[in-house]
Design a protein around this motif. Structure first.
Motif, PDB file in Angstrom:
ATOM      1  N   LEU A 291       0.915  -1.124  -0.029  1.00 22.86           N
ATOM      2  CA  LEU A 291       0.009  -0.077   0.002  1.00 22.86           C
ATOM      3  C   LEU A 291       0.957   1.203   0.046  1.00 22.86           C
ATOM      4  N   LEU A 292       1.808   1.181   0.868  1.00 19.92           N
ATOM      5  CA  LEU A 292       2.736   2.679   0.633  1.00 19.92           C
ATOM      6  C   LEU A 292       3.522   2.673  -0.523  1.00 19.92           C
ATOM      7  N   ARG A 293       3.838   1.617  -1.140  1.00 21.31           N
ATOM      8  CA  ARG A 293       4.604   1.637  -2.449  1.00 21.31           C
ATOM      9  C   ARG A 293       3.587   2.341  -3.500  1.00 21.31           C
ATOM     10  N   LEU A 294       2.393   1.578  -3.321  1.00 19.62           N
ATOM     11  CA  LEU A 294       1.283   2.230  -4.385  1.00 19.62           C
ATOM     12  C   LEU A 294       1.137   3.810  -4.169  1.00 19.62           C
ATOM     13  N   SER A 295       1.045   4.164  -2.803  1.00 18.69           N
ATOM     14  CA  SER A 295       0.980   5.554  -2.687  1.00 18.69           C
ATOM     15  C   SER A 295       1.899   6.587  -2.843  1.00 18.69           C
ATOM     16  N   TYR A 296       3.171   5.845  -2.916  1.00 18.69           N
ATOM     17  CA  TYR A 296       4.452   6.453  -3.230  1.00 18.69           C
ATOM     18  C   TYR A 296       4.502   6.686  -4.903  1.00 18.69           C
ATOM     19  N   LEU A 297       4.460   5.547  -5.604  1.00 17.62           N
ATOM     20  CA  LEU A 297       4.214   5.706  -7.050  1.00 17.62           C
ATOM     21  C   LEU A 297       3.131   6.815  -7.644  1.00 17.62           C
ATOM     22  N   GLU A 298       1.823   6.544  -7.001  1.00 14.20           N
ATOM     23  CA  GLU A 298       0.838   7.444  -7.617  1.00 14.20           C
ATOM     24  C   GLU A 298       1.182   9.124  -7.076  1.00 14.20           C
ATOM     25  N   THR A 299       1.565   9.062  -5.979  1.00 17.83           N
ATOM     26  CA  THR A 299       2.066  10.512  -5.609  1.00 17.83           C
ATOM     27  C   THR A 299       3.018  11.089  -6.491  1.00 17.83           C
ATOM     28  N   ALA A 300       3.997  10.292  -6.753  1.00 17.15           N
ATOM     29  CA  ALA A 300       5.214  10.981  -7.668  1.00 17.15           C
ATOM     30  C   ALA A 300       4.793  11.125  -9.146  1.00 17.15           C
ATOM     31  N   THR A 301       3.845  10.441  -9.784  1.00 19.08           N
ATOM     32  CA  THR A 301       3.355  10.344 -10.977  1.00 19.08           C
ATOM     33  C   THR A 301       2.520  11.751 -10.977  1.00 19.08           C
ATOM     34  N   ALA A 302       1.716  12.050  -9.853  1.00 17.26           N
ATOM     35  CA  ALA A 302       0.961  13.235 -10.038  1.00 17.26           C
ATOM     36  C   ALA A 302       1.861  14.397  -9.968  1.00 17.26           C
ATOM     37  N   ARG A 303       3.039  14.418  -9.184  1.00 15.45           N
ATOM     38  CA  ARG A 303       3.892  15.537  -9.206  1.00 15.45           C
ATOM     39  C   ARG A 303       4.525  15.877 -10.484  1.00 15.45           C
ATOM     40  N   LEU A 304       5.052  14.739 -11.324  1.00 16.43           N
ATOM     41  CA  LEU A 304       5.549  14.826 -12.456  1.00 16.43           C
ATOM     42  C   LEU A 304       4.685  15.485 -13.471  1.00 16.43           C
ATOM     43  N   ILE A 305       3.225  14.988 -13.465  1.00 17.02           N
ATOM     44  CA  ILE A 305       2.184  15.575 -14.337  1.00 17.02           C
ATOM     45  C   ILE A 305       2.217  17.145 -14.204  1.00 17.02           C
ATOM     46  N   GLU A 306       2.389  17.762 -12.767  1.00 16.34           N
ATOM     47  CA  GLU A 306       2.185  18.971 -12.573  1.00 16.34           C
ATOM     48  C   GLU A 306       3.544  19.716 -12.757  1.00 16.34           C
ATOM     49  N   GLN A 307       4.506  19.239 -12.657  1.00 17.97           N
ATOM     50  CA  GLN A 307       5.953  19.540 -12.929  1.00 17.97           C
ATOM     51  C   GLN A 307       5.956  19.869 -14.654  1.00 17.97           C
ATOM     52  N   LYS A 308       5.775  18.813 -15.277  1.00 15.12           N
ATOM     53  CA  LYS A 308       5.874  18.719 -16.737  1.00 15.12           C
ATOM     54  C   LYS A 308       4.769  19.503 -17.492  1.00 15.12           C
TER      55      LYS A 308
END
Length: 231
Positions: A189-206
């Motif tokens: 669960l923690l790994r899934l949270s980390y993955l999706e949070t990371a992608t959300a930040r990349l979407i915003e950054q890029k």
């Protein structure tokens, strides 16, 4: 001033006004349970109750020899069947708990978690709640940057396959659950949270836009995260 508060005895569960001895796996002393339900706590009364309500009593040694115990389900069965004042109070309590459940009272979840003897279970609950919030933020970000239609299911499938190494349907079948997250460990669960949070930040950054770009970015990120976790 000396405190008049009486601490809960070790190895017990408070049910109403009574303390009921409890085994490590959650079974309840049958005689203590009878007292909590307003009945005589003796073997003759227990035998009558067991036969009248079709219970299958098991046994556990609380330190003075093996004695009969009820499962939580058996105690609940009696609480809803008996007409003692104590049993009626349990039914009133049950109605209140169901109301709080329908209202989404998170305090109820906290109370239940505190009753659990397992710290691992509490860690799992914390990770489960965090994964829900991470998924909501992820989906909100996708919608904000032009995602629509099948993209939500597609990114979820990528996330689950990256963390679980199988699709959601196979995972639910393997771990015998209806909801994918219910079968995941706290680490997953923690790994899934980390993955999706990371992608959300990349979407915003890029500043990517639309289904195709979002899906491509998430696919690339899942591959990067998978390699990092497998090192």
């Amino acid at each position: 001033m000396k405190s008049t508060f009486a601490p809960k005895p070790a190895g017990t569960t408070r049910l109403g006004k009574a303390y009921v001895r409890t085994s490590p796996d959650g079974r309840l002393s049958a005689l203590d349970s009878l007292a909590a339900l307003g009945l005589r706590p003796d073997l003759k009364q227990l035998d009558l109750i067991v036969h009248e309500h079709g219970l299958e009593v098991s046994h556990y040694d609380f330190g003075e020899g093996r004695e009969p115990v009820f499962s939580p389900a058996e105690f609940a069965q009696l609480a809803f069947a008996l007409e003692t004042s104590e049993a009626r109070r349990f039914r009133i309590k049950a109605r209140d708990l169901f109301r709080r459940y329908l209202e989404g009272d998170v305090g109820l979840a906290a109370e239940i978690a505190e009753r659990s003897p397992s710290s691992e279970h509490r860690r799992w609950l914390s990770a489960r709640l965090e994964s829900i919030e991470a998924r909501k933020r992820f989906m909100s970000t996708i919608a904000q940057y032009g995602g629509q239609g099948d993209i939500f299911q597609q990114v979820s499938s990528l996330s689950n396959r990256s963390v679980l190494k199988m699709n959601s349907a196979d995972f639910r079948k393997k771990r015998r659950v209806k909801n994918t997250r219910d079968g995941m460990t706290a680490a997953e669960l923690l790994r899934l949270s980390y993955l999706e949070t990371a992608t959300a930040r990349l979407i915003e950054q890029k500043g990517v836009q639309g289904n195709e770009q979002i899906l491509k970015l998430h696919r690339e990120n899942t591959e990067i995260e998978r390699k990092l976790w497998e090192k």
